[in-house]
Design a protein around this motif. Structure first.
Motif, PDB file in Angstrom:
ATOM      1  N   GLY A   1      40.779  33.541  43.892  1.00  0.00           N
ATOM      2  CA  GLY A   1      40.880  34.694  43.871  1.00  0.00           C
ATOM      3  C   GLY A   1      41.112  34.772  41.958  1.00  0.00           C
ATOM      4  N   GLU A   2      40.832  35.409  41.101  1.00  0.00           N
ATOM      5  CA  GLU A   2      41.312  35.231  39.936  1.00  0.00           C
ATOM      6  C   GLU A   2      40.418  34.437  38.873  1.00  0.00           C
ATOM      7  OE1 GLU A   2      42.854  38.326  37.700  1.00  0.00           O
ATOM      8  OE2 GLU A   2      42.099  38.604  39.903  1.00  0.00           O
ATOM      9  N   MET A   3      40.392  33.094  39.771  1.00  0.00           N
ATOM     10  CA  MET A   3      40.291  32.108  38.789  1.00  0.00           C
ATOM     11  C   MET A   3      38.900  32.148  38.517  1.00  0.00           C
ATOM     12  SD  MET A   3      39.386  29.689  41.137  1.00  0.00           S
ATOM     13  CE  MET A   3      39.722  28.247  40.622  1.00  0.00           C
ATOM     14  N   ILE A   4      38.561  32.650  39.260  1.00  0.00           N
ATOM     15  CA  ILE A   4      36.726  32.363  39.596  1.00  0.00           C
ATOM     16  C   ILE A   4      35.521  33.839  38.145  1.00  0.00           C
ATOM     17  CG2 ILE A   4      36.707  32.139  41.530  1.00  0.00           C
ATOM     18  CD1 ILE A   4      35.595  35.031  41.039  1.00  0.00           C
TER      19      ILE A   4
ATOM     20  N   ALA B   1      53.027  46.164  39.457  1.00  0.00           N
ATOM     21  CA  ALA B   1      51.727  46.790  39.513  1.00  0.00           C
ATOM     22  C   ALA B   1      51.076  45.140  39.448  1.00  0.00           C
ATOM     23  CB  ALA B   1      50.832  47.544  38.568  1.00  0.00           C
ATOM     24  N   ASN B   2      49.488  44.806  39.790  1.00  0.00           N
ATOM     25  CA  ASN B   2      49.115  43.836  39.962  1.00  0.00           C
ATOM     26  C   ASN B   2      48.516  43.330  39.003  1.00  0.00           C
ATOM     27  OD1 ASN B   2      48.482  41.022  40.464  1.00  0.00           O
ATOM     28  ND2 ASN B   2      48.156  41.301  42.385  1.00  0.00           N
ATOM     29  N   VAL B   3      48.178  41.839  37.875  1.00  0.00           N
ATOM     30  CA  VAL B   3      47.624  42.045  36.814  1.00  0.00           C
ATOM     31  C   VAL B   3      46.376  41.266  37.158  1.00  0.00           C
ATOM     32  CG1 VAL B   3      49.645  41.461  35.827  1.00  0.00           C
ATOM     33  CG2 VAL B   3      48.373  39.367  36.793  1.00  0.00           C
ATOM     34  N   HIS B   4      45.974  41.857  36.045  1.00  0.00           N
ATOM     35  CA  HIS B   4      44.411  41.219  36.002  1.00  0.00           C
ATOM     36  C   HIS B   4      43.060  41.713  36.525  1.00  0.00           C
ATOM     37  CE1 HIS B   4      46.163  37.781  34.018  1.00  0.00           C
ATOM     38  NE2 HIS B   4      45.653  38.389  33.066  1.00  0.00           N
ATOM     39  N   ARG B   5      43.778  43.354  37.564  1.00  0.00           N
ATOM     40  CA  ARG B   5      43.321  43.714  38.492  1.00  0.00           C
ATOM     41  C   ARG B   5      42.900  45.434  38.263  1.00  0.00           C
ATOM     42  NH1 ARG B   5      44.640  40.033  43.914  1.00  0.00           N
ATOM     43  NH2 ARG B   5      45.066  37.664  42.680  1.00  0.00           N
ATOM     44  N   GLY B   6      43.039  45.362  37.801  1.00  0.00           N
ATOM     45  CA  GLY B   6      43.177  47.223  37.611  1.00  0.00           C
ATOM     46  C   GLY B   6      42.873  48.290  36.403  1.00  0.00           C
TER      47      GLY B   6
END
Ligand SMILES: Cc1ncc(COP(=O)(O)O)c(C=O)c1O
Length: 407
Positions: free
Chosen positions: A253-256, A53-58
């Motif tokens: 994405g993710e770093m903002i 699964a993708n991290v930090h997102r779900g």
């Protein structure tokens, strides 16, 4: 450590059961990339098979589990290096890390500032600084290295005090020659000048397992694949206040923190340097590599590598016409040599017919080769999974190759 524990360790590396061109593999190219133990291969497989699964997102379970596992490896590596986990940034490798740092430090460089490198550096620790120098007008200076390829420590310390470099970026161990540089002494010498110190640890993470607080560097870069981990992953350590002050290198994405068309704000380090979906499986695999290393007796493995290295050196030196380069007294277990005027490429090609995997060429260190007055070398690089049989096979194959060339 005798060869028995090594026999045990070798069973963890399935590649040694593979035949290459119908011969058992004699792998002496660990400076290019290390082999992977079952534990790493299994961890990557398990991740894709049952945790992907993708991290930090779900908010869903798998994503939370993947995030927890991914962040746990950051903490594990921080512990391994004796630093804080917020000081670790994941990248695609040492090359990407050096580019990030050289780009980021360009903001604080101006015309005629000194960037201090050494002739021993891999191209990845030269070219990003050349670009930084071009952008800012800073100039590159080099630490002194003798005709054998050994850094001259006392002269180097004097040069640092004299030049007061803004940045010093040097390898902990040379990939071409295996030399271990006394980076702690160089870092200590640069303290009074406020130099930002960057250590290229691509060749030292596995063999030397440095304590970065003790080393007292500002940045340290590494590649996971040179320390039993998967390819396509590496990272950097940065002293937090310096790291966090670096400008954004790549964005997305993710770093903002927030994005709007009137402007974007960024998260603090390390997130601000990790845009997009990271190499999650790579990080999980590297976590297994770190567990594997932590479970071994590091001193025993190092001694085993060193005794193989001494045996290799001794047998090589006994062959007439062999010229060995580099510092053989302080070395991570990499032998770089030439045979008379024979081309390194011919030797490596013939060695390959015996199932021997060595590297030949300039090893991405063209300035070093120019300094030594050669085009390239044959490089045999060891890791703790090598054994005495590898050395014997290599020497026998080399003697055979030489007699063929002398015919
Ligand atoms: C000393 C050194 N620095 C940097 C690099 C670049 O590493 P990577 O190709 O994994 O980015 C290497 C790779 O051989 C190396 O040995």
């Amino acid at each position: 450590m005798n060869d028995n524990p090594c026999t045990q360790i070798r069973h963890d590396f399935p590649i040694f059961e593979v035949s290459v061109d119908d011969q058992p593999l004699c792998y002496l190219d660990s400076a290019a990339t290390t082999q992977k133990p079952n534990q790493v291969i299994q961890a990557v497989k398990d991740f894709y098979q049952s945790q992907n699964a993708n991290v930090h997102r779900g908010l869903h379970t798998l994503s939370e589990q993947a995030t927890t596992a991914y962040e746990a490896v950051r903490r594990k590596l921080a512990q391994f290096l004796n630093v804080q986990s917020r000081e670790i940034v994941w990248t695609s490798g040492a090359t990407a890390s050096l580019n990030l740092i050289a780009y980021g430090l360009s903001d604080s460089l101006k015309k005629d500032d000194v960037i201090l490198l050494s002739p021993l550096e891999h191209h990845a620790n030269i070219v990003p600084w050349q670009l930084a120098a071009k952008r800012t007008g800073a100039r590159i200076e080099l630490l002194p290295v003798d005709a054998q390829g050994i850094l001259q420590l006392e002269q180097a310390k004097a040069l640092i005090e004299n030049l007061k470099p803004k940045v010093m970026s040097i390898c902990h161990a040379s990939n071409a020659l295996g030399n271990i540089n006394d980076v702690a002494a160089l870092i200590a010498s640069s303290k009074s000048s406020g130099t930002v110190t960057v250590i290229d640890g691509a060749q030292s993470l596995l063999h030397l397992r440095p304590d970065l607080q003790q080393l007292d560097c500002d940045f340290y870069v590494f590649s996971a694949h040179k320390a039993l981990g998967p390819t396509g992953l590496g990272g950097l350590y940065g002293r937090y206040e310096l790291l966090n002050a670096l400008p954004v290198y790549q964005s997305g994405g993710e770093m903002i923190d927030t994005v709007s068309f009137s402007g974007t704000t960024f998260r603090p380090a390390p997130e601000k340097f990790e845009p997009g979906t990271p190499n999650i499986a790579g990080v999980i695999g590297f976590g297994a590599a770190l567990d594997y290393l932590a479970a071994q007796d590091h001193d025993a493995l190092f001694q085993h590598e060193q005794s193989l290295y001494q045996s290799l050196l001794q047998q090589l030196s006994g062959i007439d016409g062999i010229r060995i380069w580099g510092d053989t007294a302080n070395n991570v277990g990499t032998v770089s040599f030439n045979y008379k005027n024979e081309h390194h490429y011919d030797l490596a090609t013939l060695l390959n017919t015996h199932g021997i995997a060595v590297r030949s060429g300039h090893h991405c260190t063209q300035p070093l080769m120019a300094h030594l007055g050669i085009e390239g070398t044959i490089r045999a690089s060891l890791a703790f999974y090598n054994n005495q049989q590898d050395i014997s096979r290599f020497i026998a194959a080399l003697k055979d190759t030489i007699s063929l060339l002398e015919e």
